[in-house]
Design a protein around this motif. Structure first.
Motif, short mmCIF file in Angstrom:
data_model
loop_
_atom_site.label_atom_id
_atom_site.label_comp_id
_atom_site.label_asym_id
_atom_site.label_seq_id
_atom_site.Cartn_x
_atom_site.Cartn_y
_atom_site.Cartn_z
N GLN A 260 -11.35 30.28 -33.15
CA GLN A 260 -10.37 30.21 -34.24
C GLN A 260 -9.15 29.40 -33.80
O GLN A 260 -8.01 29.72 -34.09
N SER A 261 -9.47 28.32 -33.07
CA SER A 261 -8.45 27.43 -32.51
C SER A 261 -8.79 26.00 -32.93
O SER A 261 -9.73 25.40 -32.40
N THR A 262 -8.04 25.47 -33.87
CA THR A 262 -8.34 24.16 -34.46
C THR A 262 -7.54 23.06 -33.78
O THR A 262 -6.31 23.06 -33.81
N ALA A 263 -8.25 22.12 -33.16
CA ALA A 263 -7.59 21.00 -32.50
C ALA A 263 -6.90 20.12 -33.55
O ALA A 263 -7.51 19.73 -34.54
N LYS A 264 -5.64 19.82 -33.31
CA LYS A 264 -4.85 19.03 -34.24
C LYS A 264 -4.66 17.59 -33.76
O LYS A 264 -4.65 16.66 -34.54
N GLU A 265 -4.55 17.43 -32.45
CA GLU A 265 -4.28 16.09 -31.91
C GLU A 265 -4.68 16.02 -30.45
O GLU A 265 -4.50 16.98 -29.69
N ILE A 266 -5.23 14.88 -30.06
CA ILE A 266 -5.48 14.58 -28.65
C ILE A 266 -4.19 14.03 -28.07
O ILE A 266 -3.59 13.10 -28.63
N LEU A 267 -3.74 14.58 -26.97
CA LEU A 267 -2.50 14.12 -26.33
C LEU A 267 -2.79 12.92 -25.46
O LEU A 267 -3.62 12.99 -24.54
N LEU A 268 -2.12 11.81 -25.74
CA LEU A 268 -2.33 10.55 -25.02
C LEU A 268 -1.00 10.06 -24.47
O LEU A 268 0.02 10.10 -25.17
N ASN A 269 -1.01 9.56 -23.24
CA ASN A 269 0.22 8.97 -22.72
C ASN A 269 0.29 7.49 -23.09
O ASN A 269 -0.58 6.98 -23.81
N ASN A 278 -3.42 19.34 -28.54
CA ASN A 278 -2.57 20.24 -29.33
C ASN A 278 -3.47 20.94 -30.34
O ASN A 278 -4.24 20.29 -31.05
N PHE A 279 -3.40 22.28 -30.38
CA PHE A 279 -4.26 23.00 -31.32
C PHE A 279 -3.47 24.09 -32.03
O PHE A 279 -2.38 24.50 -31.60
N ILE A 280 -4.05 24.55 -33.13
CA ILE A 280 -3.43 25.57 -33.97
C ILE A 280 -4.27 26.83 -33.95
O ILE A 280 -5.50 26.77 -34.12
N SER A 282 -3.83 30.88 -35.51
CA SER A 282 -3.03 31.87 -36.25
C SER A 282 -1.71 31.28 -36.73
O SER A 282 -0.68 31.97 -36.75
N GLY A 283 -1.71 29.99 -37.07
CA GLY A 283 -0.52 29.35 -37.60
C GLY A 283 0.44 28.82 -36.55
O GLY A 283 1.38 28.10 -36.88
N ASP A 284 0.21 29.14 -35.28
CA ASP A 284 1.07 28.66 -34.20
C ASP A 284 0.42 27.49 -33.47
O ASP A 284 -0.82 27.40 -33.39
N LYS A 285 1.27 26.60 -32.93
CA LYS A 285 0.76 25.42 -32.23
C LYS A 285 0.87 25.61 -30.72
O LYS A 285 1.84 26.19 -30.22
N TYR A 286 -0.12 25.10 -30.03
CA TYR A 286 -0.18 25.22 -28.58
C TYR A 286 -0.56 23.88 -27.97
O TYR A 286 -1.35 23.12 -28.56
N ASP A 287 -0.05 23.61 -26.80
CA ASP A 287 -0.48 22.46 -26.01
C ASP A 287 -1.22 22.96 -24.78
O ASP A 287 -0.74 23.88 -24.08
N VAL A 288 -2.37 22.40 -24.52
CA VAL A 288 -3.12 22.68 -23.29
C VAL A 288 -3.41 21.35 -22.62
O VAL A 288 -3.55 20.32 -23.29
N PHE A 289 -3.51 21.37 -21.29
CA PHE A 289 -3.56 20.12 -20.54
C PHE A 289 -4.80 20.04 -19.67
O PHE A 289 -5.27 21.05 -19.15
N ALA A 290 -5.32 18.84 -19.54
CA ALA A 290 -6.54 18.59 -18.75
C ALA A 290 -6.26 17.50 -17.72
O ALA A 290 -5.75 16.43 -18.08
N SER A 291 -6.61 17.75 -16.48
CA SER A 291 -6.35 16.78 -15.42
C SER A 291 -7.50 15.78 -15.25
O SER A 291 -7.29 14.66 -14.79
N LYS A 292 -8.71 16.19 -15.64
CA LYS A 292 -9.87 15.33 -15.41
C LYS A 292 -10.44 14.71 -16.68
O LYS A 292 -11.04 13.64 -16.62
N GLY A 293 -10.30 15.37 -17.82
CA GLY A 293 -10.85 14.77 -19.03
C GLY A 293 -10.78 15.67 -20.25
O GLY A 293 -10.78 16.90 -20.14
N VAL A 294 -10.71 15.03 -21.40
CA VAL A 294 -10.80 15.70 -22.70
C VAL A 294 -12.09 15.23 -23.35
O VAL A 294 -12.32 14.02 -23.49
N ILE A 295 -12.92 16.17 -23.76
CA ILE A 295 -14.24 15.85 -24.32
C ILE A 295 -14.27 16.34 -25.76
O ILE A 295 -14.10 17.54 -26.02
N ILE A 296 -14.52 15.42 -26.69
CA ILE A 296 -14.58 15.76 -28.11
C ILE A 296 -16.05 15.95 -28.51
O ILE A 296 -16.85 15.03 -28.40
N SER A 297 -16.37 17.16 -28.93
CA SER A 297 -17.74 17.50 -29.35
C SER A 297 -17.69 18.26 -30.67
O SER A 297 -18.29 19.32 -30.82
#
Length: 626
Positions: A260-269, A278-280, A282-297
């Motif tokens: 129940q965590s909907t990805a809103k945006e891929i964080l890019l430098n 960045n994901f949502i 229960s109406g709140d937004k969260y940022d989580v970070f990956a050091s090796k990779g982000v995989i969209i499936s």
């Protein structure tokens, strides 16, 4: 008549109770996960995987096998914990439920005219397990030449055994009748494959009819990719079993799963390196970070949607809806899908075993106590992959395939039921049939025993697209498959209907009381029944998805301007960003797509591991036929 009234009453009660049950279950899961949303102490990972479907589940399993990798799996849907969801026969009831994204295409110019708004419903799994929890569990691989086309622009020698078969076997856990065929089948993978438990009298009759027509019967996932075959399905102990079931049974402590965590945006430098999501929840937004990779499936619809919301996609399209373009790529194009026709074209004089036991309380008891019976059925017992040219060739089917190098261009699913089987209570609403079509055509068959032998266009020439409606995360995307925009597509489906009629007229089919439905489709009555023009009209009305969309993040060489990802699954022009799911398939295969997606995930897992080793300069990773 009393029996039919009893059936209707019982069926309505089951539908109402089932719908209420899954709604209550979803609310329960929502409230019990509220306490799990605190990520203040757990926001840094090595890999983040967005989407818990077939591909995401396999990637999560493989990458978390390394105890040094900390992996986060994000899923927009709920856990879907109840085992009731894994009863094979109830699969259609999950469509348009809370476990479905409930996508619809835009109105089609050449197809789907019998359905609401001239569009097609596109079920897509919004639950842990993805569309693997909503599909019909069929395991089919396709023809080796299907995959050779994926590498057509590759400056290398394509090797099917190394590039494809190895990973098909790695992903498979074959426990059925083909388990001893070790050259073509694997053991120990995440995707369990077994034989169908339930068989009706239709099973033997179809094979006997194939024999009458001198058509081959064999394992279509082995040495050959064509012919008639008993179905192989993803089932264990009478229940659906997918890679997410395997993952949950073997979950490692270094893997975190957030539903129940909907990805809103891929964080890019600034260097277009993906460093988080960045994901949502229960109406709140969260940022989580990956050091090796982000995989969209996130699938053929979800993956391009997330990329475009993140600024990766066609520059002009993104700018037109107010999204800043970060990377101009053809995201969303090259959409392809398998399309079919022919509901209720077969009528039986007497009910099949399936018709008799459809909602029998005794079958429920049999399922609970013995894990067998009709509830283990996926509605299909036999399938066939054939080539329409070779069906008409006098030299014999196999010789024709070899002589002219023809692979299958059409599939047949032999289903025991039709839209009228449930008296119009549920199925017609699931597929979105127009009320006038039900009233003037399908309602006439409620007192008959119908079946659907569906011809499926395997390699369509028509191409479509997925676009964003706006920049809002909760807006449904614009989906246009452009069904039947190429005339060759409709001609193959027409040949499929001709073959079905021929098959039904064989002695084995006549013996069980089967006949071809000669009721004139009222919206095509200006054409002579059974003429080519009549069937082309019929197909344009009664055309619908078989739920295999692919291609919107096309895989190809770096120099391919139509490609979004390279063959190591990296997004072109970005760093540490991957797409791994059906969206990367450049061209549809001659089969259902779930086995191919599992293969792709295994292949991607190895590729990502190689990239990790390469980045540490321990050795130089070799490109995968790039």
């Amino acid at each position: 008549m009393c029996g039919k009234i009893a059936f209707a009453t019982l069926y309505c009660a089951l539908l109402l109770n089932f719908s209420t049950y899954i709604c209550l279950l979803d609310w329960y899961e929502f409230f019990t996960t509220l306490s799990l949303i605190d990520l203040n102490k757990e926001y840094k990972f090595d890999y983040i995987i967005v989407g818990g479907g077939t591909a995401g589940s396999i990637l999560a399993f493989r990458l978390s096998q390394n105890p040094n990798n900390k992996v986060l799996l994000l899923e927009a849907g709920s856990m879907g914990k109840s085992s009731i969801l894994d009863i094979p026969l109830i699969t259609p009831l999950l469509h348009k439920s809370i476990y479905d994204w409930k996508y619809r295409t835009v109105p089609q110019d050449n197809a789907c005219w019998a359905f609401k708004d001239n569009s097609s419903s596109w079920p897509s799994g919004k639950v842990l397990g993805g569309s693997g929890r909503l599909n019909h569990m069929l395991y089919t691989r396709g023809h080796p030449d299907d995959y050779k086309e994926w590498f057509i622009d590759c400056d290398c020698d394509f090797n099917y055994e190394q590039e494809i078969l190895y990973y098909m076997k790695k992903s498979e856990n074959q426990v059925g009748s083909q388990s001893n065929n070790e050259y073509y089948h694997g053991r120990g993978g995440t995707l369990i494959v077994d034989d169908m438990v339930y068989q009706s009298e239709l099973y033997d009759s179809i094979f006997n009819a194939a024999n009458c027509l001198n058509l081959p019967i064999r394992d279509v996932n082995g040495k050959f990719s064509s012919g008639f075959s008993p179905i192989q399905i993803n089932i264990k102990n009478g229940k659906r079993f997918t890679p997410i079931h395997h993952l949950l049974q073997n979950q490692q402590p270094n893997l975190v799963i957030k539903t129940q965590s909907t990805a809103k945006e891929i964080l890019l430098n600034a260097n277009l390196e993906a460093y988080g999501v960045n994901f949502i929840k229960s109406g709140d937004k969260y940022d989580v970070f990956a050091s090796k990779g982000v995989i969209i499936s996130s699938g053929t619809i979800g993956s391009p949607k997330l990329l475009m919301l993140s600024g990766i996609g066609p520059k002009k399209h993104l700018q037109s809806i107010g999204i800043k373009s970060k990377l101009d790529l053809p995201v969303g194009y090259n959409l392809q899908d398998h399309i079919s026709t022919g509901f209720d074209l077969i009528i039986f004089e007497e009910p099949l075993d399936f018709h008799k036991k459809f909602v029998s309380p005794l079958e429920v008891l049999k399922y609970i106590l013995k894990e067998n019976g009709i509830l283990t059925s996926v509605g299909v017992e036999v399938l066939a992959f054939l080539n329409t040219f070779c069906l008409e060739n006098v030299i014999g089917y196999d010789l024709c395939e070899a002589e002219f190098n023809h692979r299958p261009n059409i599939e047949f699913l032999f289903m025991q039921a039709g839209l009228a089987t449930d008296y119009g209570m549920r199925m017609r609403h699931i597929v979105g049939l127009k009320s006038v079509v039900w009233k003037e055509y399908y309602s006439k068959f409620v007192n008959n025993y119908t079946a659907s032998f569906l011809p499926i266009l395997l390699r369509p020439k028509s191409r479509g697209y997925v676009k964003l409606k706006n920049s809002k995360i909760d807006s449904k995307p614009i989906i246009n498959p452009n069904y039947l925009s190429e005339k060759d597509d409709i001609n193959i489906l027409l040949a499929g209907i001709r073959f079905i009629k021929k098959l039904v007229e064989t002695p084995p089919m006549r013996k069980i009381g089967a006949r071809f439905n000669r009721e004139i489709f009222p919206f095509c009555k200006t054409f002579t029944f059974d003429s080519d023009d009549y069937w082309k009209c019929y197909i344009k009305y009664m055309s619908f998805t078989i739920y295999h969309p692919v291609g919107t993040c096309k895989m190809g060489s770096f120099s391919d301007e139509s490609a979004v990802v390279t063959r190591d699954f990296k997004v072109k022009g970005a760093k540490k960003l991957y797409v791994v799911d059906a969206s990367v398939i450049p061209k549809l295969i001659s089969a259902n797509t779930n086995a191919a997606v599992a293969m792709i995930a295994e292949k991607a897992a190895d590729s990502i591991k190689m990239s990790e080793v390469s980045s540490k300069k321990m050795c130089k990773a070799q490109p995968i036929c790039n």
